[in-house]
Design a protein around this motif. Structure first.
Motif, mmCIF file in Angstrom:
data_model
loop_
_atom_site.group_PDB
_atom_site.id
_atom_site.type_symbol
_atom_site.label_atom_id
_atom_site.label_comp_id
_atom_site.label_asym_id
_atom_site.label_seq_id
_atom_site.Cartn_x
_atom_site.Cartn_y
_atom_site.Cartn_z
ATOM 1 N N THR A 76 0.761 -1.024 -0.083
ATOM 2 C CA THR A 76 -0.017 -0.066 -0.082
ATOM 3 C C THR A 76 1.009 1.103 0.110
ATOM 4 O O THR A 76 0.579 2.243 -0.492
ATOM 5 C CB THR A 76 -0.902 0.036 1.266
ATOM 6 O OG1 THR A 76 -1.651 1.349 1.221
ATOM 7 C CG2 THR A 76 -0.250 -0.089 2.529
ATOM 8 N N ASN A 79 5.478 -4.953 -11.903
ATOM 9 C CA ASN A 79 4.124 -4.893 -12.581
ATOM 10 C C ASN A 79 3.918 -5.759 -13.873
ATOM 11 O O ASN A 79 4.762 -5.778 -14.786
ATOM 12 C CB ASN A 79 4.069 -3.490 -13.167
ATOM 13 C CG ASN A 79 2.810 -2.939 -13.443
ATOM 14 O OD1 ASN A 79 1.921 -3.842 -13.595
ATOM 15 N ND2 ASN A 79 2.645 -1.524 -13.808
ATOM 16 N N ALA A 119 1.074 6.885 -7.019
ATOM 17 C CA ALA A 119 0.096 7.860 -7.204
ATOM 18 C C ALA A 119 0.206 9.243 -6.958
ATOM 19 O O ALA A 119 0.069 10.080 -7.811
ATOM 20 C CB ALA A 119 -1.230 7.228 -6.680
ATOM 21 N N ARG A 130 0.210 0.691 -11.461
ATOM 22 C CA ARG A 130 1.615 0.408 -10.971
ATOM 23 C C ARG A 130 1.585 -0.782 -10.130
ATOM 24 O O ARG A 130 2.358 -1.685 -10.224
ATOM 25 C CB ARG A 130 2.000 1.587 -10.146
ATOM 26 C CG ARG A 130 2.290 2.846 -11.017
ATOM 27 C CD ARG A 130 3.659 2.824 -11.849
ATOM 28 N NE ARG A 130 4.000 3.930 -12.485
ATOM 29 C CZ ARG A 130 4.987 4.061 -13.446
ATOM 30 N NH1 ARG A 130 6.158 3.126 -13.444
ATOM 31 N NH2 ARG A 130 5.172 5.355 -13.920
ATOM 32 N N VAL A 131 0.546 -0.904 -9.074
ATOM 33 C CA VAL A 131 0.489 -2.064 -8.257
ATOM 34 C C VAL A 131 -0.644 -2.796 -8.260
ATOM 35 O O VAL A 131 -1.650 -2.155 -8.501
ATOM 36 C CB VAL A 131 0.950 -1.573 -6.729
ATOM 37 C CG1 VAL A 131 0.783 -2.548 -5.791
ATOM 38 C CG2 VAL A 131 2.180 -0.768 -6.427
ATOM 39 N N ARG A 157 1.996 1.904 -3.582
ATOM 40 C CA ARG A 157 0.969 2.352 -4.333
ATOM 41 C C ARG A 157 0.670 3.738 -4.077
ATOM 42 O O ARG A 157 0.419 4.755 -4.880
ATOM 43 C CB ARG A 157 -0.397 1.447 -3.953
ATOM 44 C CG ARG A 157 -1.604 1.712 -5.052
ATOM 45 C CD ARG A 157 -2.788 1.078 -4.360
ATOM 46 N NE ARG A 157 -2.609 -0.079 -3.845
ATOM 47 C CZ ARG A 157 -2.819 -1.138 -4.781
ATOM 48 N NH1 ARG A 157 -3.318 -1.044 -5.875
ATOM 49 N NH2 ARG A 157 -2.690 -2.610 -4.384
ATOM 50 N N GLN A 158 0.523 4.091 -2.927
ATOM 51 C CA GLN A 158 0.290 5.693 -2.669
ATOM 52 C C GLN A 158 1.320 6.642 -3.106
ATOM 53 O O GLN A 158 0.892 7.687 -3.626
ATOM 54 C CB GLN A 158 0.034 5.536 -0.932
ATOM 55 C CG GLN A 158 -1.235 4.970 -0.410
ATOM 56 C CD GLN A 158 -1.358 5.127 0.810
ATOM 57 O OE1 GLN A 158 -1.296 6.311 1.595
ATOM 58 N NE2 GLN A 158 -1.407 4.006 1.711
#
Length: 283
Positions: free
Chosen positions: A140, A210, A147, A160-161, A143-144
């Motif tokens: 997580t 990915n 983004a 991406r994730v 990912r964050q």
């Protein structure tokens, strides 16, 4: 006119996944897989049963198969996919298995409900599925950070994730596939790295970078990568500067139905009142 059957969306390029896993096998970062294998052995050791017909479904690498063979002392079938990344087909005969296992593979399956249903059909009555997959809040932080960096540097966000299923969804899928006595739980592993780039190097050594079909196919701008690493450090670093990466290993198990298994009580058949029990406790 009959409605054609719904097909699962193709999220992952599984041919690319297998290529990357093969490439990573020479110098693997296998600490998560080893942890899952250790837990698999422990959980199987708690099942008081002799398994004679066993399949390992897509666990990466050969080491897991060897360990399982030593633990169970029976041959292990490793079914291959027969139709690439478009449809994941298990060439297993109905009611041919006592046990099906899988470690850290199901998170890259396009049609997990379909694969679970195939395993359910391949199990003999009272046969067991025991599997571990990445889910929940896995990666997580990465990912964050990606983004936020892409939104800031490029004005948009690209996949991406990979999306990860949560515990409740996986439990529902087991029930949907027809498993009895479904159980799910999570083993959360938090790993610390010197930087986001060190984490990404480990992901490459896992063969777990990915492989989304809708992934970006052009190189990421250097400024975006540097900003991602900076955001990661700002949001998810400990006092010593090392960053955290979350991996949620979701365990799932279920049994092919059999008359010997305990059955849930019918509604209204309880012999004791919950209200009366609560009143008794309050006295």
């Amino acid at each position: 006119m009959a409605t054609p059957p719904a097909t699962a969306p193709i999220l992952f390029d599984r041919a690319l996944l297998l290529q990357r896993q093969l490439r990573a096998s020479s110098h693997p970062a296998d600490f998560l897989l080893m942890r899952a294998n250790d837990e698999m052995e422990e959980r199987l050791g708690a099942v008081m049963r002799k398994f004679e017909h066993v399949a390992d479904v897509w666990t990466p690498g050969e080491g897991s198969q060897i360990r399982l063979w030593r633990r169970l002392e029976v041959p292990i079938v490793r079914p291959a996919e027969s139709s690439g990344f478009v449809a994941e087909t298990l060439p297993l005969a109905p009611e041919s298995l006592d046990l099906a296992v899988s470690a850290l593979a199901f998170q890259f399956v396009n049609d997990l409900p379909g694969v679970l249903a195939q395993i359910r059909r391949a199990l003999k009555p009272d046969g067991l599925l025991l599997a571990a997959m990445l889910g929940g809040d896995t990666l997580t932080e990465l990912r964050q950070s990606f983004a936020a960096a892409e939104a800031e540097c490029e004005g948009g966000v690209s996949p991406r994730v990979a999306p990860f299923a949560d515990l409740r969804d996986i439990g529902a899928l087991l029930q949907r596939a027809g498993f009895a006595l479904p159980v799910t739980d999570v083993d959360r592993v938090v790993v610390r790295y010197a930087s986001a780039f060190a984490l990404m190097a480990d992901l490459r050594r896992m063969g777990a970078t990915n492989v989304l079909r809708e992934r970006r196919h052009t190189p990421t701008r250097r400024a975006t990568m540097l900003r991602m690493a900076q955001i990661y450090g700002e949001r998810f670093a400990d006092a010593d500067g090392r960053i955290r990466a979350t991996f949620d290993i979701v365990w799932l198990s279920g049994w092919a139905p059999h008359e010997s298994q305990p059955k849930p009580l019918k509604p209204g058949s309880a012999k004791a009142s919950l209200e009366a029990a609560v009143k008794q406790v309050k006295r």
